[in-house]
Design a protein around this motif. Sequence first.
Motif, PDB file in Angstrom:
ATOM      1  N   SER A 290       3.934 -40.059   7.236  1.00 54.47           N
ATOM      2  CA  SER A 290       3.179 -38.867   7.643  1.00 54.47           C
ATOM      3  C   SER A 290       4.100 -37.718   8.029  1.00 54.47           C
ATOM      4  O   SER A 290       3.708 -36.543   7.972  1.00 54.47           O
ATOM      5  CB  SER A 290       2.259 -39.202   8.823  1.00 54.47           C
ATOM      6  OG  SER A 290       1.316 -40.168   8.454  1.00 54.47           O
ATOM      7  N   GLU A 291       5.317 -38.048   8.433  1.00 56.44           N
ATOM      8  CA  GLU A 291       6.270 -37.022   8.854  1.00 56.44           C
ATOM      9  C   GLU A 291       7.687 -37.566   8.680  1.00 56.44           C
ATOM     10  O   GLU A 291       7.886 -38.731   8.323  1.00 56.44           O
ATOM     11  CB  GLU A 291       6.020 -36.648  10.320  1.00 56.44           C
ATOM     12  CG  GLU A 291       6.026 -37.837  11.255  1.00 56.44           C
ATOM     13  CD  GLU A 291       5.553 -37.473  12.656  1.00 56.44           C
ATOM     14  OE1 GLU A 291       5.881 -38.230  13.585  1.00 56.44           O
ATOM     15  OE2 GLU A 291       4.872 -36.455  12.820  1.00 56.44           O
ATOM     16  N   GLY A 292       8.679 -36.714   8.942  1.00 58.82           N
ATOM     17  CA  GLY A 292      10.070 -37.141   8.868  1.00 58.82           C
ATOM     18  C   GLY A 292      10.756 -36.628   7.622  1.00 58.82           C
ATOM     19  O   GLY A 292      10.352 -35.630   7.025  1.00 58.82           O
ATOM     20  N   GLN A 293      11.828 -37.331   7.222  1.00 59.97           N
ATOM     21  CA  GLN A 293      12.620 -36.927   6.071  1.00 59.97           C
ATOM     22  C   GLN A 293      12.012 -37.507   4.794  1.00 59.97           C
ATOM     23  O   GLN A 293      11.285 -38.494   4.820  1.00 59.97           O
ATOM     24  CB  GLN A 293      14.056 -37.424   6.225  1.00 59.97           C
ATOM     25  CG  GLN A 293      14.766 -36.944   7.476  1.00 59.97           C
ATOM     26  CD  GLN A 293      14.907 -35.428   7.490  1.00 59.97           C
ATOM     27  OE1 GLN A 293      15.395 -34.839   6.527  1.00 59.97           O
ATOM     28  NE2 GLN A 293      14.476 -34.791   8.576  1.00 59.97           N
ATOM     29  N   GLY A 294      12.365 -36.881   3.670  1.00 62.75           N
ATOM     30  CA  GLY A 294      11.923 -37.421   2.385  1.00 62.75           C
ATOM     31  C   GLY A 294      11.390 -36.346   1.466  1.00 62.75           C
ATOM     32  O   GLY A 294      11.373 -35.151   1.799  1.00 62.75           O
ATOM     33  N   VAL A 295      10.960 -36.768   0.290  1.00 62.13           N
ATOM     34  CA  VAL A 295      10.414 -35.845  -0.711  1.00 62.13           C
ATOM     35  C   VAL A 295       9.024 -35.400  -0.247  1.00 62.13           C
ATOM     36  O   VAL A 295       8.155 -36.244   0.038  1.00 62.13           O
ATOM     37  CB  VAL A 295      10.309 -36.540  -2.089  1.00 62.13           C
ATOM     38  CG1 VAL A 295       9.738 -35.574  -3.122  1.00 62.13           C
ATOM     39  CG2 VAL A 295      11.670 -37.062  -2.535  1.00 62.13           C
ATOM     40  N   SER A 327       1.060 -49.284   4.278  1.00 60.28           N
ATOM     41  CA  SER A 327      -0.078 -48.487   4.737  1.00 60.28           C
ATOM     42  C   SER A 327      -1.251 -49.404   5.046  1.00 60.28           C
ATOM     43  O   SER A 327      -1.758 -50.088   4.163  1.00 60.28           O
ATOM     44  CB  SER A 327      -0.505 -47.478   3.654  1.00 60.28           C
ATOM     45  OG  SER A 327       0.503 -46.526   3.431  1.00 60.28           O
ATOM     46  N   GLU A 328      -1.666 -49.435   6.306  1.00 61.62           N
ATOM     47  CA  GLU A 328      -2.808 -50.274   6.673  1.00 61.62           C
ATOM     48  C   GLU A 328      -4.120 -49.553   6.388  1.00 61.62           C
ATOM     49  O   GLU A 328      -5.111 -50.165   5.986  1.00 61.62           O
ATOM     50  CB  GLU A 328      -2.719 -50.658   8.148  1.00 61.62           C
ATOM     51  CG  GLU A 328      -1.542 -51.582   8.453  1.00 61.62           C
ATOM     52  CD  GLU A 328      -1.507 -51.993   9.911  1.00 61.62           C
ATOM     53  OE1 GLU A 328      -2.504 -51.743  10.627  1.00 61.62           O
ATOM     54  OE2 GLU A 328      -0.487 -52.572  10.323  1.00 61.62           O
ATOM     55  N   VAL A 329      -4.113 -48.246   6.592  1.00 59.45           N
ATOM     56  CA  VAL A 329      -5.294 -47.438   6.318  1.00 59.45           C
ATOM     57  C   VAL A 329      -4.868 -46.335   5.348  1.00 59.45           C
ATOM     58  O   VAL A 329      -3.894 -45.617   5.619  1.00 59.45           O
ATOM     59  CB  VAL A 329      -5.865 -46.807   7.608  1.00 59.45           C
ATOM     60  CG1 VAL A 329      -7.079 -45.941   7.283  1.00 59.45           C
ATOM     61  CG2 VAL A 329      -6.233 -47.897   8.607  1.00 59.45           C
ATOM     62  N   PRO A 330      -5.555 -46.182   4.207  1.00 55.03           N
ATOM     63  CA  PRO A 330      -5.152 -45.148   3.246  1.00 55.03           C
ATOM     64  C   PRO A 330      -5.248 -43.751   3.856  1.00 55.03           C
ATOM     65  O   PRO A 330      -6.213 -43.433   4.556  1.00 55.03           O
ATOM     66  CB  PRO A 330      -6.162 -45.304   2.104  1.00 55.03           C
ATOM     67  CG  PRO A 330      -6.760 -46.652   2.278  1.00 55.03           C
ATOM     68  CD  PRO A 330      -6.705 -46.952   3.739  1.00 55.03           C
ATOM     69  N   LEU A 331      -4.236 -42.948   3.614  1.00 54.32           N
ATOM     70  CA  LEU A 331      -4.298 -41.555   4.033  1.00 54.32           C
ATOM     71  C   LEU A 331      -5.225 -40.806   3.078  1.00 54.32           C
ATOM     72  O   LEU A 331      -5.220 -41.050   1.873  1.00 54.32           O
ATOM     73  CB  LEU A 331      -2.895 -40.937   4.000  1.00 54.32           C
ATOM     74  CG  LEU A 331      -1.908 -41.531   5.015  1.00 54.32           C
ATOM     75  CD1 LEU A 331      -0.487 -41.096   4.694  1.00 54.32           C
ATOM     76  CD2 LEU A 331      -2.286 -41.112   6.430  1.00 54.32           C
ATOM     77  N   PRO A 332      -6.024 -39.888   3.593  1.00 56.91           N
ATOM     78  CA  PRO A 332      -7.008 -39.220   2.726  1.00 56.91           C
ATOM     79  C   PRO A 332      -6.370 -38.189   1.803  1.00 56.91           C
ATOM     80  O   PRO A 332      -5.264 -37.690   2.058  1.00 56.91           O
ATOM     81  CB  PRO A 332      -7.950 -38.547   3.734  1.00 56.91           C
ATOM     82  CG  PRO A 332      -7.114 -38.342   4.948  1.00 56.91           C
ATOM     83  CD  PRO A 332      -6.160 -39.484   5.002  1.00 56.91           C
ATOM     84  N   ALA A 333      -7.089 -37.871   0.720  1.00 56.27           N
ATOM     85  CA  ALA A 333      -6.649 -36.822  -0.200  1.00 56.27           C
ATOM     86  C   ALA A 333      -6.456 -35.523   0.563  1.00 56.27           C
ATOM     87  O   ALA A 333      -7.219 -35.198   1.477  1.00 56.27           O
ATOM     88  CB  ALA A 333      -7.678 -36.645  -1.311  1.00 56.27           C
ATOM     89  N   VAL A 337       2.527 -35.413   3.105  1.00 55.46           N
ATOM     90  CA  VAL A 337       3.328 -36.595   3.429  1.00 55.46           C
ATOM     91  C   VAL A 337       4.778 -36.373   3.032  1.00 55.46           C
ATOM     92  O   VAL A 337       5.137 -35.377   2.392  1.00 55.46           O
ATOM     93  CB  VAL A 337       2.787 -37.853   2.693  1.00 55.46           C
ATOM     94  CG1 VAL A 337       1.404 -38.218   3.188  1.00 55.46           C
ATOM     95  CG2 VAL A 337       2.787 -37.645   1.175  1.00 55.46           C
ATOM     96  N   ARG A 338       5.601 -37.313   3.446  1.00 54.86           N
ATOM     97  CA  ARG A 338       6.993 -37.386   3.002  1.00 54.86           C
ATOM     98  C   ARG A 338       7.218 -38.743   2.348  1.00 54.86           C
ATOM     99  O   ARG A 338       6.730 -39.769   2.849  1.00 54.86           O
ATOM    100  CB  ARG A 338       7.944 -37.238   4.198  1.00 54.86           C
ATOM    101  CG  ARG A 338       7.918 -35.852   4.830  1.00 54.86           C
ATOM    102  CD  ARG A 338       8.777 -34.886   4.050  1.00 54.86           C
ATOM    103  NE  ARG A 338       8.684 -33.516   4.564  1.00 54.86           N
ATOM    104  CZ  ARG A 338       9.508 -32.540   4.189  1.00 54.86           C
ATOM    105  NH1 ARG A 338      10.487 -32.799   3.319  1.00 54.86           N
ATOM    106  NH2 ARG A 338       9.363 -31.330   4.670  1.00 54.86           N
ATOM    107  N   LEU A 339       7.927 -38.740   1.249  1.00 56.13           N
ATOM    108  CA  LEU A 339       8.216 -39.974   0.534  1.00 56.13           C
ATOM    109  C   LEU A 339       9.654 -40.395   0.791  1.00 56.13           C
ATOM    110  O   LEU A 339      10.600 -39.679   0.439  1.00 56.13           O
ATOM    111  CB  LEU A 339       8.008 -39.790  -0.976  1.00 56.13           C
ATOM    112  CG  LEU A 339       6.586 -39.474  -1.424  1.00 56.13           C
ATOM    113  CD1 LEU A 339       6.545 -39.245  -2.925  1.00 56.13           C
ATOM    114  CD2 LEU A 339       5.648 -40.599  -1.030  1.00 56.13           C
ATOM    115  N   GLU A 340       9.814 -41.536   1.430  1.00 58.53           N
ATOM    116  CA  GLU A 340      11.136 -42.106   1.656  1.00 58.53           C
ATOM    117  C   GLU A 340      11.515 -42.905   0.397  1.00 58.53           C
ATOM    118  O   GLU A 340      10.845 -43.879   0.046  1.00 58.53           O
ATOM    119  CB  GLU A 340      11.092 -43.015   2.877  1.00 58.53           C
ATOM    120  CG  GLU A 340      12.411 -43.671   3.217  1.00 58.53           C
ATOM    121  CD  GLU A 340      12.235 -44.675   4.348  1.00 58.53           C
ATOM    122  OE1 GLU A 340      12.768 -45.791   4.225  1.00 58.53           O
ATOM    123  OE2 GLU A 340      11.549 -44.344   5.342  1.00 58.53           O
ATOM    124  N   VAL A 341      12.567 -42.458  -0.281  1.00 53.68           N
ATOM    125  CA  VAL A 341      12.964 -43.076  -1.554  1.00 53.68           C
ATOM    126  C   VAL A 341      14.060 -44.101  -1.295  1.00 53.68           C
ATOM    127  O   VAL A 341      15.087 -43.795  -0.693  1.00 53.68           O
ATOM    128  CB  VAL A 341      13.466 -42.012  -2.556  1.00 53.68           C
ATOM    129  CG1 VAL A 341      13.845 -42.673  -3.889  1.00 53.68           C
ATOM    130  CG2 VAL A 341      12.399 -40.949  -2.790  1.00 53.68           C
TER     131      VAL A 341
END
Length: 354
Positions: A290-295, A327-333, A337-341
């Motif tokens: 939901s936050e932090g570093q990433g794409v 992810s326990e609960v899907p984030l809504p459309a 977000v940030r994607l940690e690769v």
Amino acid sequence: MTHTKGAVAFRNVRKSFGHFTAIPDLSLDIEPGQLVTLLGPSGCGKTTTLRMLAGLESPTEGQIMIGGEDVTRLPADRRDVSMVFQSYALFPHMRVGQNVAYGLEASGIKSGEARKRAEEALEVVGLSGLSGRLPAELSGGQQQRVAVARALVLEPQVLLLDEPLSNLDARLRRQVRTDIRTLQQRLRFTAVYVTHDQEEALAVSDTIVVMKDGKVAQIGSPRELYEAPASEFIADFIGEANVVDGHVRSIEGDIAKVDVGGVTIALPSRGIKPGPARLSLHANAMKVRSEGQGVPGTIASSAYLGDHVEYEIDGPLGRIFVVDDESEVPLPAGSNVRLEVRPRGVALIPQEHA
């Protein structure tokens, strides 16, 4: 290649049907005791290749060897191979033991000996005590194991399996593919296996031969194909990876520093020089935060599948497919977000093959 029992070789094999050339020029070696899978989309030539090995089709040109013997012009019944079909092809009116013994009796072996060997073959595939049943009294997985026993009892140099699991449901497919792999490793027979299912190929194979348009696109172990695809086609076909643009910033030794969507990661350089590059980015190589570093990205859609969530995410890499098992609960459309690769699951695609 040594002339060893169970070795298979295709030498400049071409197969045409009228004006259509299904296999333009195939050369391939299969080592004894290996399970080699021919994998590819429909129409790629994998089943035609298997049928030529079985003697059910004749090459237009070239040579096929089994155990060092040229079998190119030998009929199917004179080749030391057995075939397991996707339809099982069991005789419904014959009991299981009779089905397994049938090929032996047809080849002139006395019925008492044939029945004894059939019982041994059924024991090998875990079906002891079922020889008196009719095929209709067995589950689909048991019927497929009877088909394997019927093929193995002939003690062929090469066992051929043509989409053997396609008639089974998902749970049975997993069980029977495990059975086949365990059996092959225990008995060390040579097997050539045809499927269009990437997961199945990864699970059962020593070596995978990926075919495209009648040609070999890449040969390697399951891990080599998954982690080091030779082309965009392989990357897209094995494990449904995202193929995305990146930029190689620098090379040190055989490690490349690569910019992927604004994040820098270190990857094997695979002979690629600094500059624009294409990358294979597996769906499970990214973690959604939901936050932090990433794409950075925005969720376009999400689907809850029990043990993981599938996302389509828009961002600097375009729309990409992500599988997140945290992810326990899907984030809504619409969520940002940030994607940690993670480097494992990401590979540079060699430029000359892209």
